[in-house]
Design a protein around this motif. Structure first.
Motif, mmCIF file in Angstrom:
data_model
loop_
_atom_site.group_PDB
_atom_site.id
_atom_site.type_symbol
_atom_site.label_atom_id
_atom_site.label_comp_id
_atom_site.label_asym_id
_atom_site.label_seq_id
_atom_site.Cartn_x
_atom_site.Cartn_y
_atom_site.Cartn_z
ATOM 1 N N LYS A 101 0.744 -1.217 0.021
ATOM 2 C CA LYS A 101 -0.041 0.072 -0.054
ATOM 3 C C LYS A 101 1.076 1.205 0.197
ATOM 4 C CE LYS A 101 -4.460 1.307 0.848
ATOM 5 N NZ LYS A 101 -5.628 0.948 0.046
ATOM 6 N N ASP A 102 1.837 1.046 0.872
ATOM 7 C CA ASP A 102 2.772 2.498 1.014
ATOM 8 C C ASP A 102 3.527 2.642 -0.449
ATOM 9 O OD1 ASP A 102 1.800 2.845 3.407
ATOM 10 O OD2 ASP A 102 3.866 2.115 4.431
ATOM 11 N N SER A 103 3.779 1.686 -1.172
ATOM 12 C CA SER A 103 4.352 1.819 -2.480
ATOM 13 C C SER A 103 3.590 2.472 -3.586
ATOM 14 C CB SER A 103 5.102 0.470 -3.016
ATOM 15 O OG SER A 103 4.095 -0.551 -3.202
ATOM 16 N N GLY A 104 2.261 2.611 -3.102
ATOM 17 C CA GLY A 104 1.243 2.925 -4.350
ATOM 18 C C GLY A 104 0.534 2.215 -5.027
ATOM 19 N N LEU A 105 0.363 1.061 -4.500
ATOM 20 C CA LEU A 105 -0.416 0.066 -5.219
ATOM 21 C C LEU A 105 -1.842 -0.191 -4.512
ATOM 22 C CD1 LEU A 105 2.312 -2.937 -5.426
ATOM 23 C CD2 LEU A 105 1.467 -1.392 -7.565
ATOM 24 N N ARG A 106 -2.768 -0.308 -5.566
ATOM 25 C CA ARG A 106 -4.042 -0.711 -4.852
ATOM 26 C C ARG A 106 -4.258 -1.962 -4.294
ATOM 27 N NH1 ARG A 106 -9.809 -0.698 -7.689
ATOM 28 N NH2 ARG A 106 -11.054 -0.683 -5.678
ATOM 29 N N VAL A 107 -4.321 -2.238 -2.880
ATOM 30 C CA VAL A 107 -4.217 -3.656 -2.246
ATOM 31 C C VAL A 107 -5.494 -3.869 -1.564
ATOM 32 C CG1 VAL A 107 -2.805 -4.996 -0.716
ATOM 33 C CG2 VAL A 107 -1.656 -3.016 -2.039
ATOM 34 N N GLU A 108 -5.857 -5.107 -1.500
ATOM 35 C CA GLU A 108 -7.075 -5.433 -0.903
ATOM 36 C C GLU A 108 -6.521 -6.931 0.082
ATOM 37 O OE1 GLU A 108 -10.424 -5.913 -3.061
ATOM 38 O OE2 GLU A 108 -9.853 -7.985 -3.909
ATOM 39 N N PHE A 109 -7.390 -7.221 1.021
ATOM 40 C CA PHE A 109 -7.239 -8.825 1.661
ATOM 41 C C PHE A 109 -8.424 -9.446 0.924
ATOM 42 C CE2 PHE A 109 -4.744 -7.113 5.397
ATOM 43 C CZ PHE A 109 -4.050 -8.301 4.912
ATOM 44 N N ASN A 110 -8.251 -10.468 0.192
ATOM 45 C CA ASN A 110 -9.197 -11.180 -0.027
ATOM 46 C C ASN A 110 -9.851 -12.156 0.873
ATOM 47 O OD1 ASN A 110 -7.764 -13.659 0.103
ATOM 48 N ND2 ASN A 110 -7.290 -14.087 -1.743
ATOM 49 N N GLY A 111 -10.779 -12.925 0.592
ATOM 50 C CA GLY A 111 -11.563 -13.570 1.665
ATOM 51 C C GLY A 111 -10.791 -14.453 2.581
ATOM 52 N N SER A 112 -9.528 -14.959 2.207
ATOM 53 C CA SER A 112 -8.855 -15.995 3.096
ATOM 54 C C SER A 112 -7.742 -15.024 3.809
ATOM 55 C CB SER A 112 -8.293 -17.104 2.249
ATOM 56 O OG SER A 112 -7.393 -16.512 1.291
ATOM 57 N N GLY A 113 -7.761 -13.603 3.344
ATOM 58 C CA GLY A 113 -6.798 -12.726 4.307
ATOM 59 C C GLY A 113 -5.376 -12.728 3.502
ATOM 60 N N VAL A 114 -5.544 -13.026 2.173
ATOM 61 C CA VAL A 114 -4.556 -12.944 1.365
ATOM 62 C C VAL A 114 -4.265 -11.421 0.754
ATOM 63 C CG1 VAL A 114 -3.049 -13.893 -0.586
ATOM 64 C CG2 VAL A 114 -4.169 -15.313 0.958
ATOM 65 N N PRO A 115 -3.180 -10.777 1.031
ATOM 66 C CA PRO A 115 -2.789 -9.351 0.410
ATOM 67 C C PRO A 115 -2.991 -9.553 -1.276
ATOM 68 C CG PRO A 115 -0.943 -10.002 1.505
ATOM 69 C CD PRO A 115 -1.900 -11.164 1.769
ATOM 70 N N THR A 116 -4.062 -8.941 -1.966
ATOM 71 C CA THR A 116 -4.002 -8.940 -3.269
ATOM 72 C C THR A 116 -4.048 -7.445 -4.064
ATOM 73 O OG1 THR A 116 -5.747 -10.877 -2.991
ATOM 74 C CG2 THR A 116 -5.838 -9.636 -5.177
ATOM 75 N N VAL A 117 -2.943 -7.461 -4.798
ATOM 76 C CA VAL A 117 -2.917 -6.222 -5.704
ATOM 77 C C VAL A 117 -3.680 -6.110 -6.943
ATOM 78 C CG1 VAL A 117 -1.121 -4.711 -6.665
ATOM 79 C CG2 VAL A 117 -0.497 -6.077 -4.849
ATOM 80 N N ILE A 118 -4.188 -5.077 -6.955
ATOM 81 C CA ILE A 118 -5.334 -4.685 -7.919
ATOM 82 C C ILE A 118 -4.389 -3.961 -9.020
ATOM 83 C CG2 ILE A 118 -7.609 -4.038 -8.753
ATOM 84 C CD1 ILE A 118 -8.508 -4.327 -5.915
ATOM 85 N N CYS A 119 -4.136 -4.384 -10.230
ATOM 86 C CA CYS A 119 -3.596 -3.410 -11.293
ATOM 87 C C CYS A 119 -4.628 -2.915 -12.205
ATOM 88 C CB CYS A 119 -2.455 -4.482 -12.001
ATOM 89 S SG CYS A 119 -3.167 -5.880 -12.728
ATOM 90 N N ALA A 120 -4.018 -1.891 -12.967
ATOM 91 C CA ALA A 120 -4.880 -1.071 -13.772
ATOM 92 C C ALA A 120 -5.566 -1.966 -14.765
ATOM 93 C CB ALA A 120 -4.276 -0.032 -14.272
ATOM 94 N N GLY A 121 -4.916 -2.784 -15.264
ATOM 95 C CA GLY A 121 -5.719 -3.698 -16.499
ATOM 96 C C GLY A 121 -4.967 -5.156 -16.712
ATOM 97 N N ALA A 122 -5.786 -5.897 -17.448
ATOM 98 C CA ALA A 122 -5.179 -7.239 -17.366
ATOM 99 C C ALA A 122 -3.876 -7.454 -18.098
ATOM 100 C CB ALA A 122 -6.155 -7.944 -18.122
ATOM 101 N N ASP A 123 -3.617 -6.474 -18.993
ATOM 102 C CA ASP A 123 -2.257 -6.461 -19.646
ATOM 103 C C ASP A 123 -1.128 -5.894 -19.070
ATOM 104 O OD1 ASP A 123 -3.682 -3.711 -19.721
ATOM 105 O OD2 ASP A 123 -2.509 -3.125 -21.519
ATOM 106 N N GLU A 124 -1.322 -5.416 -17.636
ATOM 107 C CA GLU A 124 -0.254 -4.912 -16.851
ATOM 108 C C GLU A 124 -0.120 -6.014 -15.728
ATOM 109 O OE1 GLU A 124 -0.662 -1.034 -15.155
ATOM 110 O OE2 GLU A 124 -1.442 -0.276 -17.158
ATOM 111 N N ILE A 125 -0.746 -7.240 -15.639
ATOM 112 C CA ILE A 125 -0.506 -8.241 -14.629
ATOM 113 C C ILE A 125 0.958 -8.592 -14.407
ATOM 114 C CG2 ILE A 125 -1.219 -10.412 -13.653
ATOM 115 C CD1 ILE A 125 -4.002 -10.011 -14.441
ATOM 116 N N ASP A 126 1.471 -9.030 -15.496
ATOM 117 C CA ASP A 126 2.964 -9.306 -15.509
ATOM 118 C C ASP A 126 4.033 -8.497 -14.915
ATOM 119 O OD1 ASP A 126 2.468 -12.136 -16.495
ATOM 120 O OD2 ASP A 126 2.619 -11.322 -18.756
#
Length: 103
Positions: free
Chosen positions: A24-49
């Motif tokens: 989160k501090d590095s500027g990424l959009r982050v959430e915890f999914n249902g199992s408590g795993v930190p998950t980063v949400i990127c801007a689009g599918a082409d940016e996942i890698d």
């Protein structure tokens, strides 16, 4: 018990929170999914890698060995895109009209 299994069992909630905060501090959009795993949400599918490489680098720096995720936005996510901005503006205008009529 293998060394890797033991290390995975020792990952605590504190470690996950530390990873979450680092991402989160590095500027990424982050959430915890249902199992408590930190998950980063990127801007689009082409940016996942690209995002995945950056996340791995950040987590390696803090020696986090637990699970994490990277995903593209869902249709239900409200990320500030042009379309969602237009919809928000339309809703605001309609709300103002309704308030004016009811006043």
């Amino acid at each position: 018990m293998a060394k890797n299994e033991k290390e995975l069992e020792e990952i605590s909630t504190t470690d996950k929170l530390k990873a979450f905060k680092t991402l989160k501090d590095s500027g990424l959009r982050v959430e915890f999914n249902g199992s408590g795993v930190p998950t980063v949400i990127c801007a689009g599918a082409d940016e996942i890698d690209k995002t995945l490489k950056n996340v791995r680098k950040l987590l390696k720096e803090i020696r986090y060995t637990g699970s994490f995720g990277v995903r593209a936005p869902r249709k239900t996510d409200m990320i500030g895109t042009e379309e969602t901005s237009e919809v928000a503006e339309e809703l605001t205008e309609k709300n103002e009209e309704i308030e004016t009529l009811t006043a």
